[in-house]
Design a protein around this motif. Structure first.
Motif, PDB file in Angstrom:
ATOM      1  N   ARG A   1     -61.631  14.037   2.310  1.00 56.37           N
ATOM      2  CA  ARG A   1     -63.184  13.630   2.829  1.00 56.37           C
ATOM      3  C   ARG A   1     -62.917  12.049   2.603  1.00 56.37           C
ATOM      4  NH1 ARG A   1     -67.153  10.330   0.394  1.00 56.37           N
ATOM      5  NH2 ARG A   1     -66.103  10.681  -2.659  1.00 56.37           N
ATOM      6  N   LEU A   2     -62.505  11.148   1.476  1.00 54.42           N
ATOM      7  CA  LEU A   2     -62.035   9.699   1.979  1.00 54.42           C
ATOM      8  C   LEU A   2     -61.536   9.098   3.509  1.00 54.42           C
ATOM      9  CD1 LEU A   2     -61.820   8.767  -1.645  1.00 54.42           C
ATOM     10  CD2 LEU A   2     -63.828   8.382  -0.114  1.00 54.42           C
ATOM     11  N   VAL A   3     -60.605   9.699   3.816  1.00 59.24           N
ATOM     12  CA  VAL A   3     -59.910   9.652   5.087  1.00 59.24           C
ATOM     13  C   VAL A   3     -60.561   9.550   6.256  1.00 59.24           C
ATOM     14  CG1 VAL A   3     -58.218  10.502   6.537  1.00 59.24           C
ATOM     15  CG2 VAL A   3     -57.785  10.391   4.265  1.00 59.24           C
ATOM     16  N   LEU A   4     -61.667  11.339   5.977  1.00 60.36           N
ATOM     17  CA  LEU A   4     -62.538  11.449   6.912  1.00 60.36           C
ATOM     18  C   LEU A   4     -64.213  10.243   7.062  1.00 60.36           C
ATOM     19  CD1 LEU A   4     -63.456  15.194   6.315  1.00 60.36           C
ATOM     20  CD2 LEU A   4     -62.280  14.525   8.598  1.00 60.36           C
ATOM     21  N   PHE A   5     -64.022   9.786   6.110  1.00 62.79           N
ATOM     22  CA  PHE A   5     -65.463   8.579   5.841  1.00 62.79           C
ATOM     23  C   PHE A   5     -64.712   7.515   6.588  1.00 62.79           C
ATOM     24  CE2 PHE A   5     -68.887   8.446   2.862  1.00 62.79           C
ATOM     25  CZ  PHE A   5     -68.818  10.130   2.643  1.00 62.79           C
ATOM     26  N   LEU A   6     -63.275   6.984   6.369  1.00 62.59           N
ATOM     27  CA  LEU A   6     -63.088   5.746   7.243  1.00 62.59           C
ATOM     28  C   LEU A   6     -62.807   6.284   9.006  1.00 62.59           C
ATOM     29  CD1 LEU A   6     -60.461   4.369   4.745  1.00 62.59           C
ATOM     30  CD2 LEU A   6     -62.557   3.811   5.490  1.00 62.59           C
ATOM     31  N   GLU A   7     -62.198   7.620   9.302  1.00 63.18           N
ATOM     32  CA  GLU A   7     -62.567   7.975  10.537  1.00 63.18           C
ATOM     33  C   GLU A   7     -63.672   8.284  11.632  1.00 63.18           C
ATOM     34  OE1 GLU A   7     -59.845   8.798  12.514  1.00 63.18           O
ATOM     35  OE2 GLU A   7     -60.622  10.445  14.020  1.00 63.18           O
ATOM     36  N   ALA A   8     -64.761   8.314  10.424  1.00 64.97           N
ATOM     37  CA  ALA A   8     -66.455   8.229  10.972  1.00 64.97           C
ATOM     38  C   ALA A   8     -66.420   7.021  11.075  1.00 64.97           C
ATOM     39  CB  ALA A   8     -67.270   8.716   9.573  1.00 64.97           C
ATOM     40  N   SER A   9     -65.827   5.626  10.458  1.00 63.89           N
ATOM     41  CA  SER A   9     -66.552   4.538  11.221  1.00 63.89           C
ATOM     42  C   SER A   9     -65.948   4.500  12.424  1.00 63.89           C
ATOM     43  CB  SER A   9     -65.700   3.290  10.209  1.00 63.89           C
ATOM     44  OG  SER A   9     -64.924   3.736  10.812  1.00 63.89           O
TER      45      SER A   9
ATOM     46  N   ALA B   1     -72.491  14.053  10.613  1.00 66.05           N
ATOM     47  CA  ALA B   1     -72.161  15.640   9.374  1.00 66.05           C
ATOM     48  C   ALA B   1     -72.077  14.869   8.443  1.00 66.05           C
ATOM     49  CB  ALA B   1     -70.806  15.570   9.886  1.00 66.05           C
ATOM     50  N   LEU B   2     -72.139  13.683   8.246  1.00 63.72           N
ATOM     51  CA  LEU B   2     -71.623  13.078   6.810  1.00 63.72           C
ATOM     52  C   LEU B   2     -73.491  12.877   6.262  1.00 63.72           C
ATOM     53  CD1 LEU B   2     -68.961  10.432   6.735  1.00 63.72           C
ATOM     54  CD2 LEU B   2     -68.922  12.900   6.320  1.00 63.72           C
ATOM     55  N   ALA B   3     -73.851  11.645   7.205  1.00 61.86           N
ATOM     56  CA  ALA B   3     -75.443  12.246   6.990  1.00 61.86           C
ATOM     57  C   ALA B   3     -76.552  13.183   6.343  1.00 61.86           C
ATOM     58  CB  ALA B   3     -76.435  11.502   8.457  1.00 61.86           C
ATOM     59  N   ARG B   4     -75.822  14.420   6.722  1.00 61.54           N
ATOM     60  CA  ARG B   4     -76.632  15.709   6.671  1.00 61.54           C
ATOM     61  C   ARG B   4     -76.361  15.139   4.598  1.00 61.54           C
ATOM     62  NH1 ARG B   4     -75.164  18.018  11.228  1.00 61.54           N
ATOM     63  NH2 ARG B   4     -73.692  18.761  10.562  1.00 61.54           N
ATOM     64  N   GLY B   5     -74.484  15.716   5.253  1.00 64.80           N
ATOM     65  CA  GLY B   5     -74.334  15.978   3.417  1.00 64.80           C
ATOM     66  C   GLY B   5     -74.686  14.920   2.598  1.00 64.80           C
ATOM     67  N   ARG B   6     -75.100  13.494   2.949  1.00 60.63           N
ATOM     68  CA  ARG B   6     -75.197  12.284   2.522  1.00 60.63           C
ATOM     69  C   ARG B   6     -76.957  13.039   1.571  1.00 60.63           C
ATOM     70  NH1 ARG B   6     -74.713   7.567  -0.603  1.00 60.63           N
ATOM     71  NH2 ARG B   6     -76.754   5.832  -1.252  1.00 60.63           N
TER      72      ARG B   6
END
Lengths: 143, 143
Positions: A63-71, A79-84
């Motif tokens: 998840r944290l790797v995907l978070f940095l990819e999201a930048s 997708a992260l905004a929906r989860g958040r």
């Protein structure tokens, strides 16, 4: 160009599906936060830290790797905004139940704390007890 | 084997040097925290969030990538531990000056909050004002 656009549609669908699955997994483990006291909520938060960094450690690292990819990936940020939004709604509602003066600020603070603790447990193998941190923040929000 | 071990020594020196440079850069910008009031400290923390996510954004993103790399690299974790110790000492001392009952817990909480906010600003391009979060945590620690 068709091949390229198909590739991106597939990749976007893949990362979006992955993020959704990670969020579902965390939400179903922690459950909807429905604390009846500040102590209850602190227990639930300590349980979340333990779950994300022990049983679910590999998924959390991903998840944290995907978070940095999201930048640098707008579809992934969506997708992260929906989860958040789902997690934030649960936290705001928990603080509302506990009578916090400002449930939104309380939720933002406690989520930021949890995320910082999770990152350092993954990255630095930090093993400090998260309880005093959550006691400080939850008590401040609810008192 | 000699070639391999040379390679690792070089790579370890490179990542260690990089981490040390990042820490020095953040510490010299934020300076030693020497707040004379809770408001002062909240201002300094908001300044840190702004610096790491605007002027220093690329370096911050690189730092977070190195943090995830550290999860499976003991030499990198050692370098991060040194940086962490310097920043934590500065935060503990700041809360001590402000008369916090438990400067260590206060420092841990505020650093976890800052890290969570920084990660979400990089990853989700979160733009929420960090001030209410820091006001909640700093006031709780100092009151």
């Amino acid at each position: 160009m068709t091949g390229l656009s198909n590739y991106f549609r597939t990749r976007a669908a893949l990362v979006t599906g992955t993020v959704d699955a990670i969020v579902e997994r965390e939400m179903s483990e922690v459950g909807v936060l429905a604390p009846t006291s500040a102590e209850d909520l602190v227990d639930a938060l300590c349980g979340l830290i333990d779950y994300t960094n022990v049983a679910n450690r590999t998924v959390t690292a991903a998840r944290l790797v995907l978070f940095l990819e999201a930048s640098h990936d707008p579809a992934l940020r969506e997708a992260l905004a929906r989860g958040r939004a789902a997690m934030e709604a649960s936290a705001v509602s928990a603080f509302h139940r506990l009578g916090a003066r400002d449930p939104q600020t309380a939720a933002t603070a406690v989520m930021a704390c949890a995320e910082g603790l999770i990152l350092h447990r993954i990255a630095r193998h930090d093993t400090a007890d998260p309880r005093p941190t959550f006691e400080l923040v939850v008590r401040a929000a609810v008192s």
